[in-house]
Scaffold this motif. Structure first.
Motif, mmCIF file in Angstrom:
data_model
loop_
_atom_site.group_PDB
_atom_site.id
_atom_site.type_symbol
_atom_site.label_atom_id
_atom_site.label_comp_id
_atom_site.label_asym_id
_atom_site.label_seq_id
_atom_site.Cartn_x
_atom_site.Cartn_y
_atom_site.Cartn_z
ATOM 1 N N MET A 1 0.857 -1.167 0.000
ATOM 2 C CA MET A 1 0.000 0.000 0.000
ATOM 3 C C MET A 1 0.904 1.230 0.000
ATOM 4 S SD MET A 1 -2.899 1.183 2.764
ATOM 5 C CE MET A 1 -4.057 -0.077 2.384
ATOM 6 N N ASP A 2 0.689 2.099 -0.949
ATOM 7 C CA ASP A 2 1.528 3.288 -1.003
ATOM 8 C C ASP A 2 1.017 4.356 -0.040
ATOM 9 O OD1 ASP A 2 -0.712 4.099 -2.338
ATOM 10 O OD2 ASP A 2 0.326 4.903 -4.088
ATOM 11 N N LEU A 3 1.733 5.455 0.033
ATOM 12 C CA LEU A 3 1.439 6.489 1.023
ATOM 13 C C LEU A 3 0.056 7.110 0.821
ATOM 14 C CD1 LEU A 3 2.479 8.167 3.395
ATOM 15 C CD2 LEU A 3 3.406 9.777 1.725
ATOM 16 N N GLY A 4 -0.345 7.317 -0.421
ATOM 17 C CA GLY A 4 -1.651 7.917 -0.690
ATOM 18 C C GLY A 4 -2.798 7.070 -0.162
ATOM 19 N N TRP A 5 -2.725 5.770 -0.416
ATOM 20 C CA TRP A 5 -3.785 4.888 0.077
ATOM 21 C C TRP A 5 -3.740 4.765 1.586
ATOM 22 C CZ3 TRP A 5 -7.781 4.333 -2.634
ATOM 23 C CH2 TRP A 5 -7.714 4.281 -4.011
ATOM 24 N N PHE A 6 -2.552 4.832 2.168
ATOM 25 C CA PHE A 6 -2.448 4.790 3.625
ATOM 26 C C PHE A 6 -3.115 6.014 4.249
ATOM 27 C CE2 PHE A 6 -0.204 5.922 7.545
ATOM 28 C CZ PHE A 6 -0.518 4.809 8.308
ATOM 29 N N VAL A 7 -2.859 7.188 3.685
ATOM 30 C CA VAL A 7 -3.466 8.417 4.207
ATOM 31 C C VAL A 7 -4.984 8.374 4.027
ATOM 32 C CG1 VAL A 7 -3.595 10.919 3.882
ATOM 33 C CG2 VAL A 7 -1.378 9.783 3.896
ATOM 34 N N LEU A 8 -5.445 7.885 2.885
ATOM 35 C CA LEU A 8 -6.889 7.761 2.678
ATOM 36 C C LEU A 8 -7.507 6.750 3.649
ATOM 37 C CD1 LEU A 8 -7.285 7.913 -1.198
ATOM 38 C CD2 LEU A 8 -7.964 9.624 0.477
ATOM 39 N N SER A 9 -6.784 5.692 3.956
ATOM 40 C CA SER A 9 -7.295 4.713 4.924
ATOM 41 C C SER A 9 -7.397 5.316 6.318
ATOM 42 C CB SER A 9 -6.396 3.479 4.954
ATOM 43 O OG SER A 9 -6.416 2.825 3.718
ATOM 44 N N VAL A 10 -6.417 6.119 6.703
ATOM 45 C CA VAL A 10 -6.477 6.793 8.004
ATOM 46 C C VAL A 10 -7.663 7.752 8.036
ATOM 47 C CG1 VAL A 10 -5.269 8.439 9.502
ATOM 48 C CG2 VAL A 10 -4.027 6.519 8.507
ATOM 49 N N PHE A 11 -7.876 8.489 6.950
ATOM 50 C CA PHE A 11 -9.020 9.395 6.864
ATOM 51 C C PHE A 11 -10.334 8.618 6.963
ATOM 52 C CE2 PHE A 11 -11.890 12.184 4.285
ATOM 53 C CZ PHE A 11 -11.901 13.262 5.157
ATOM 54 N N LEU A 12 -10.392 7.441 6.342
ATOM 55 C CA LEU A 12 -11.582 6.591 6.432
ATOM 56 C C LEU A 12 -11.820 6.141 7.868
ATOM 57 C CD1 LEU A 12 -13.876 4.927 5.107
ATOM 58 C CD2 LEU A 12 -12.189 3.124 4.751
ATOM 59 N N PHE A 13 -10.770 5.748 8.574
ATOM 60 C CA PHE A 13 -10.934 5.311 9.959
ATOM 61 C C PHE A 13 -11.388 6.460 10.856
ATOM 62 C CE2 PHE A 13 -7.781 1.858 8.824
ATOM 63 C CZ PHE A 13 -8.764 0.903 8.682
ATOM 64 N N ILE A 14 -10.909 7.667 10.594
ATOM 65 C CA ILE A 14 -11.371 8.831 11.359
ATOM 66 C C ILE A 14 -12.856 9.072 11.100
ATOM 67 C CG2 ILE A 14 -11.156 11.339 11.578
ATOM 68 C CD1 ILE A 14 -8.135 10.949 11.086
ATOM 69 N N GLU A 15 -13.273 8.971 9.844
ATOM 70 C CA GLU A 15 -14.694 9.129 9.530
ATOM 71 C C GLU A 15 -15.533 8.049 10.199
ATOM 72 O OE1 GLU A 15 -14.853 9.163 5.250
ATOM 73 O OE2 GLU A 15 -15.226 11.319 5.265
ATOM 74 N N ILE A 16 -15.059 6.818 10.187
ATOM 75 C CA ILE A 16 -15.787 5.725 10.837
ATOM 76 C C ILE A 16 -15.923 5.996 12.327
ATOM 77 C CG2 ILE A 16 -15.624 3.288 11.498
ATOM 78 C CD1 ILE A 16 -14.421 2.767 8.718
ATOM 79 N N LEU A 17 -14.860 6.478 12.952
ATOM 80 C CA LEU A 17 -14.900 6.795 14.379
ATOM 81 C C LEU A 17 -15.924 7.893 14.669
ATOM 82 C CD1 LEU A 17 -13.539 6.413 17.207
ATOM 83 C CD2 LEU A 17 -12.119 8.353 16.569
ATOM 84 N N LEU A 18 -15.940 8.939 13.858
ATOM 85 C CA LEU A 18 -16.884 10.038 14.084
ATOM 86 C C LEU A 18 -18.326 9.600 13.850
ATOM 87 C CD1 LEU A 18 -14.928 13.034 12.525
ATOM 88 C CD2 LEU A 18 -15.322 12.560 14.942
#
Length: 165
Positions: A1-18
Motif C-alpha cells: 500500500m503506497d502512502l496515498g492509500w495509507f493516508v486515505l485509509s487513516v481518513f476513512l478510519f477517522i470518519e468511521i470513528l466520528l
C-alpha cells in the motif's frame, strides 16, 4: 500500500470513528448535545475544513484512477479463459483495485452520511430540549404533551387527585 492509500485509509478510519460516535446511544440529551456539538465544532476550524476538502479531492482522483482499472473485469466474469494469459498477478491487481475502490467510495459516502447525521442529531437534541422545557423538566410528575397541544397528567397523579377529592 503506497502512502496515498495509507493516508486515505487513516481518513476513512477517522470518519468511521466520528460516525460511530454520533450514532451511539447517549445516556442523556445533554451528552448528546455535547458530543454532537464537539463533532460539529470540528468543521469550524479552517485547517480541518481544508484537510477534509483536500482529502476528498485526492479521494475523487484516486477513485477515478481505480475506476479505470475496474472498467474491464471480463476475465473474472468468464468471457475469456484462463489460458488466454490471465495471470495470478493480474488477478491480484484487480483485487487491489477493488479494495481501493471500496476505500475511496466509502470515504465519499461516509462524508455525506456524517454531515447528515450531525444535522439530524442536532435537530433531535433541540426537539428533546423543547419537549423538556414544555413539560417542566420532564420529571415523572410533569404533564404529558398530547398531539392536540393539550396537557395530560400521568395516571399516578390522576389517581392521587381522585383520592384527594
Amino acid at each position: 500500500m503506497d502512502l496515498g492509500w495509507f493516508v486515505l485509509s487513516v481518513f476513512l478510519f477517522i470518519e468511521i470513528l466520528l460516525v460511530t460516535l454520533v450514532c451511539m446511544p447517549m445516556p442523556s440529551n445533554e451528552v448528546r448535545g455535547a458530543v454532537n456539538g464537539w463533532v460539529a465544532s470540528l468543521w469550524l476550524y479552517q485547517p480541518v475544513q481544508y484537510a477534509a476538502i483536500g482529502m476528498l479531492a485526492v479521494d475523487v482522483f484516486y477513485l477515478c484512477f481505480v475506476w479505470q482499472a475496474l472498467s474491464n473485469p471480463l476475465y473474472d466474469m468468464g468471457f475469456f479463459s484462463h489460458e488466454m494469459g490471465v495471470s495470478c498477478e493480474y488477478k491480484q491487481d484487480l483485487y487491489l483495485a477493488e479494495r481501493n475502490a471500496y476505500i475511496s467510495a466509502s470515504i465519499l459516502f461516509l462524508f455525506f452520511v456524517l454531515r447528515r447525521l450531525v444535522d439530524i442529531q442536532d435537530k433531535l437534541h433541540m426537539a428533546r430540549s423543547q419537549v423538556k422545557a414544555i413539560q417542566g423538566g420532564g420529571g415523572a410528575g410533569g404533564d404529558a404533551l398530547l398531539m392536540d397541544g393539550s396537557h395530560k397528567k400521568p395516571l399516578a397523579v390522576e389517581a392521587d387527585d381522585k383520592k384527594a377529592k
